[in-house]
Write a protein that holds these residues in place. Sequence first.
Motif, short mmCIF file in Angstrom:
data_model
loop_
_atom_site.label_atom_id
_atom_site.label_comp_id
_atom_site.label_asym_id
_atom_site.label_seq_id
_atom_site.Cartn_x
_atom_site.Cartn_y
_atom_site.Cartn_z
N ILE A 132 0.90 -1.16 0.00
CA ILE A 132 0.00 0.00 0.00
C ILE A 132 0.94 1.21 0.00
O ILE A 132 2.10 1.10 0.41
N TYR A 133 0.47 2.34 -0.46
CA TYR A 133 1.40 3.46 -0.63
C TYR A 133 1.96 3.93 0.70
O TYR A 133 3.16 4.10 0.87
N SER A 134 1.06 4.13 1.66
CA SER A 134 1.49 4.63 2.97
C SER A 134 0.45 4.26 4.02
O SER A 134 -0.75 4.18 3.73
N PHE A 135 0.91 4.04 5.23
CA PHE A 135 0.00 3.79 6.34
C PHE A 135 -0.52 5.09 6.94
O PHE A 135 -1.39 5.05 7.81
N THR A 136 0.01 6.20 6.51
CA THR A 136 -0.44 7.49 7.02
C THR A 136 -1.43 8.12 6.03
O THR A 136 -1.59 7.65 4.91
N GLY A 137 -2.09 9.18 6.45
CA GLY A 137 -3.03 9.88 5.57
C GLY A 137 -4.26 9.03 5.27
O GLY A 137 -4.65 8.14 6.04
N ASN A 138 -4.87 9.29 4.11
CA ASN A 138 -6.10 8.60 3.71
C ASN A 138 -5.85 7.56 2.61
O ASN A 138 -6.77 7.20 1.89
N TYR A 139 -4.64 7.09 2.49
CA TYR A 139 -4.34 6.12 1.43
C TYR A 139 -5.07 4.80 1.64
O TYR A 139 -5.38 4.10 0.67
N ILE A 140 -5.33 4.45 2.89
CA ILE A 140 -6.01 3.19 3.18
C ILE A 140 -7.16 3.44 4.15
O ILE A 140 -7.20 4.46 4.85
N ASN A 152 2.33 3.83 12.78
CA ASN A 152 2.14 5.29 12.79
C ASN A 152 3.13 6.02 11.90
O ASN A 152 3.08 7.24 11.77
N LYS A 153 4.03 5.25 11.28
CA LYS A 153 4.93 5.82 10.28
C LYS A 153 5.33 4.73 9.30
O LYS A 153 5.12 3.54 9.56
N ASP A 154 5.88 5.13 8.18
CA ASP A 154 6.20 4.18 7.12
C ASP A 154 7.60 3.62 7.28
O ASP A 154 8.59 4.26 6.93
N ILE A 155 7.65 2.41 7.84
CA ILE A 155 8.91 1.69 7.98
C ILE A 155 8.67 0.24 7.54
O ILE A 155 7.58 -0.30 7.72
N LEU A 156 9.70 -0.38 6.98
CA LEU A 156 9.56 -1.75 6.50
C LEU A 156 9.52 -2.76 7.64
O LEU A 156 9.11 -3.91 7.45
N ASP A 157 9.94 -2.34 8.83
CA ASP A 157 10.03 -3.28 9.95
C ASP A 157 8.67 -3.64 10.53
O ASP A 157 8.57 -4.59 11.32
N TYR A 229 4.87 1.19 0.65
CA TYR A 229 5.66 1.41 -0.56
C TYR A 229 6.66 2.55 -0.37
O TYR A 229 7.78 2.50 -0.88
N LEU A 230 6.24 3.56 0.38
CA LEU A 230 7.16 4.68 0.66
C LEU A 230 8.37 4.18 1.45
O LEU A 230 9.50 4.63 1.21
N ALA A 231 8.12 3.25 2.37
CA ALA A 231 9.24 2.70 3.15
C ALA A 231 10.18 1.90 2.25
O ALA A 231 11.41 1.97 2.40
N LEU A 232 9.60 1.18 1.29
CA LEU A 232 10.44 0.42 0.36
C LEU A 232 11.29 1.36 -0.50
O LEU A 232 12.47 1.09 -0.76
N LYS A 233 10.69 2.46 -0.93
CA LYS A 233 11.45 3.45 -1.71
C LYS A 233 12.65 3.98 -0.93
O LYS A 233 13.76 4.08 -1.45
#
Length: 456
Positions: A132-140, A152-157, A229-233
């Motif tokens: 998914i693009y990000s866990f933050t905002g309204n993406y999901i 609460n933030k975009d990390i791969l862990d 996905y942002l975390a992967l980038k």
Amino acid sequence: MRKRKWVNHLAISNLKKHMKRNFFSVAALVIGLTASFLIIGFSNNAMKSVINQSYRQLEYGSLTITKEIKTESKNGGLSVVRNNRPTIEEMQSINSQLTQYEVDLNFDAILPNYLNITYDQETLKDFTYECIYSFTGNYINKDLLIDGKMPNKDILDEVVINKKAFKELNESCLNKQLKLYQECEITYYTDDDQQPAITDYFIFEKEVTIVGVVDDLNFLSTPKVYYSYLALKDYLSTIYLNNLSTYYEKDISWINRIDESSGADSVSSYSYRLFLKDYNFIPSLEEDIAQIKEPFEITCSSLTRLNALTSLINAATTGMEVFLIIALIGTSLIMGIVSFSFYLEDKKTIAILVCLGGKMSDINDIYCTENMMIGITAFVISITIAPLLQLLINWIVKSFSGFEQLIKIPLLTFMKIPLGLPLLVFASTIFISIISTLLPIAFSKKISLKEELKDE
């Protein structure tokens, strides 16, 4: 009024006398009418239920866009289609049409959905690694969360899994680790005769913590692990291709390698990613895709799944409607045969009534009244048990597929008419009752009542 009185009296008398066989008429009609209520309820709400439940997919707003290039053979008898990643200029034009989407690189070539996932030293089969693009905002849609928390933030862990994965991991996996592993070989071709090909290896090895569980579409779904996905980038921007970096004497990250590759290079995945910025716009996704014309093609696995389900619902609805027509015709035949048999048995009584001045219309009224009583009884039973069967069927369907209210009988309002469905079914019942009576009697008018009476 006096005529109606003796007609009703004889009809009630016949109803009691023919109780056993009338039971079969009532049972047949109850089955037909109950099926009518349930099938109309299915047609009324199944598609809406399927569409609403299909939106319950965390990755619904994730799309892929590619450019199809067709090459015709010299003799014109064969065409070859190959996929290319659209150019930057083409994507800018597309993004001007689809402003509600984030446009990004596609990393499927080095990190596909299917990779090696282990839990407690056991390899998990059929599990997919979904972005998914990000866990933050309204993406999901965060309302899909049923246990744990969203990162609460975009990390791969940190990852989130769906309910199907949660059940397969024995529902005891929250805050435990999954091990991910993926390795692939990527070759870069140069114009250097001394070193024409440079090969690097992408190795993705991580331990991630399951922090949340989401209740997404269960039907046709697989166990899923969701990541940012942002975390992967961010991760790929810090991982370098050692051999290619050495050759060019500068740091080249995997982001650089994919971004600067040609659209025909396999590492480009021959496509870009599109991510919906706000999940509330999911219902317009199909319309958005329709805006993009050839040679570009947008694919969405969630939408493909929805289209498969809607096709299944349409086929099921058509099959049920055909069954309903056959059932009602069969019910009419059963009632007609039973009514005709009563008529033949009552030849002597009918002859006496005719001799006493009764008309054939009066005789018809007796049997029509009897069948209408049967019809009204069946209607009352059907309108009582149909909602109960609706609850039972919906409970069964939800337990194995997750679809809620697949059947919703519109008893209060139908086609914007208050009590439209009960009135329609009731009118149809009366019509069936009358027709199934009059047609056999009309056919039997060739019988000579006087001769039948003389024989007695």
